[in-house]
Design a protein around this motif. Structure first.
Motif, short mmCIF file in Angstrom:
data_model
loop_
_atom_site.label_atom_id
_atom_site.label_comp_id
_atom_site.label_asym_id
_atom_site.label_seq_id
_atom_site.Cartn_x
_atom_site.Cartn_y
_atom_site.Cartn_z
N PHE A 91 71.38 25.78 53.85
CA PHE A 91 70.73 27.00 53.34
C PHE A 91 70.35 26.83 51.88
O PHE A 91 69.22 27.14 51.48
N TYR A 92 71.28 26.34 51.06
CA TYR A 92 70.99 26.19 49.63
C TYR A 92 69.92 25.13 49.39
O TYR A 92 69.10 25.28 48.48
N ASP A 93 69.89 24.07 50.19
CA ASP A 93 68.81 23.08 50.07
C ASP A 93 67.46 23.75 50.27
O ASP A 93 66.53 23.53 49.51
N LEU A 94 67.36 24.58 51.32
CA LEU A 94 66.13 25.31 51.60
C LEU A 94 65.80 26.26 50.45
O LEU A 94 64.67 26.28 49.94
N LEU A 95 66.78 27.05 50.03
CA LEU A 95 66.57 28.04 48.97
C LEU A 95 66.05 27.40 47.70
O LEU A 95 65.06 27.87 47.11
N PHE A 96 66.67 26.30 47.27
CA PHE A 96 66.28 25.68 46.01
C PHE A 96 65.00 24.85 46.13
O PHE A 96 64.37 24.54 45.12
N ARG A 97 64.59 24.51 47.35
CA ARG A 97 63.26 23.91 47.54
C ARG A 97 62.19 24.98 47.40
O ARG A 97 61.15 24.76 46.77
N VAL A 98 62.43 26.13 48.01
CA VAL A 98 61.44 27.21 48.00
C VAL A 98 61.37 27.87 46.63
O VAL A 98 60.28 28.18 46.13
N LEU A 99 62.51 28.11 46.00
CA LEU A 99 62.57 28.76 44.68
C LEU A 99 63.42 27.90 43.74
O LEU A 99 64.57 28.23 43.44
N PRO A 100 62.87 26.79 43.25
CA PRO A 100 63.68 25.86 42.45
C PRO A 100 64.19 26.45 41.13
O PRO A 100 65.18 25.96 40.58
N ASP A 101 63.55 27.49 40.65
CA ASP A 101 63.98 28.12 39.39
C ASP A 101 64.56 29.51 39.65
O ASP A 101 64.52 30.39 38.78
N ILE A 102 65.14 29.70 40.82
CA ILE A 102 65.67 31.01 41.21
C ILE A 102 66.64 31.55 40.17
O ILE A 102 67.42 30.80 39.56
N HIS A 103 66.54 32.85 39.97
CA HIS A 103 67.51 33.55 39.12
C HIS A 103 67.87 34.87 39.81
O HIS A 103 67.00 35.60 40.28
N ILE A 104 69.17 35.14 39.85
CA ILE A 104 69.68 36.35 40.50
C ILE A 104 70.26 37.25 39.43
O ILE A 104 71.12 36.82 38.65
N LYS A 105 69.79 38.47 39.39
CA LYS A 105 70.31 39.46 38.43
C LYS A 105 70.92 40.60 39.23
O LYS A 105 70.25 41.24 40.04
N MET A 106 72.19 40.85 39.00
CA MET A 106 72.88 41.95 39.69
C MET A 106 72.59 43.27 38.98
O MET A 106 72.54 43.32 37.75
N THR A 107 72.41 44.32 39.77
CA THR A 107 72.17 45.64 39.20
C THR A 107 73.24 46.65 39.59
O THR A 107 73.48 47.59 38.84
N HIS A 108 73.86 46.47 40.75
CA HIS A 108 74.90 47.39 41.22
C HIS A 108 75.96 46.63 41.99
O HIS A 108 75.65 45.62 42.64
#
Length: 160
Positions: A91-108
């Protein structure tokens, strides 16, 4: 961030949570932990998990925040299911191929024993084909809700 169910505004972590995130349920008895102890441990695990995702440290995400057995990752909108630590790595291989500069910001954040729910925003550059959509090179921004599931050990995820 919101205090969440069963949580106080302060994020002071009880001393029981100082247990190494590498401890297993077999090494530590969690049955005598209070609800607040469990929630504090879960919060610490999820915070570490997301920080490692944002640092793109997949090996550490898996080795430091997931249990070793009975784990899985579900992507509900795509109805995709990834079993075991190998599936989670896929899953992470796929995620980082699709969005290599992914950033997650929590709001709640919301927590009850066994479950931590986080709402937030994901940003990244669409850099590879996903679900039949070719890479666009565009920045994507979308809201998400993550449900982090714990077993007996509140310091290790069994699912996200």
């Amino acid at each position: 961030m919101d205090a969440g169910i069963g949580g106080a505004q302060e994020r002071n972590v009880p001393s029981k949570v100082e247990i190494s995130m590498t401890a297993t349920a077999a090494e530590t008895s969690f049955s005598n932990w209070t609800t607040q102890d469990r929630i504090a441990a879960q919060r610490k695990c999820v915070d570490q998990h997301v920080a490692l995702e944002n640092a793109h440290e997949v090996e550490r995400v898996i080795s430091e925040t997931f249990a070793t057995e009975g784990v899985y990752y579900d992507v509900v909108p795509g109805m995709a299911h990834f079993d075991g630590l190998g599936g989670i790595a896929d899953f992470y291989d796929l995620l980082f191929r699709v969005l290599p500069d992914i950033h997650i910001k929590m709001t709640h954040e919301y927590d009850v024993p066994g479950y931590s729910i986080r709402e937030g925003v994901v940003t990244g550059t669409h850099s590879a084909e996903f679900a039949g959509v070719p890479a666009s090179g565009n920045t994507v921004v979308f809201p998400f809700c993550g449900i982090y599931i714990f077993g007996d050990d509140p310091t290790r995820l069994i699912a996200e």
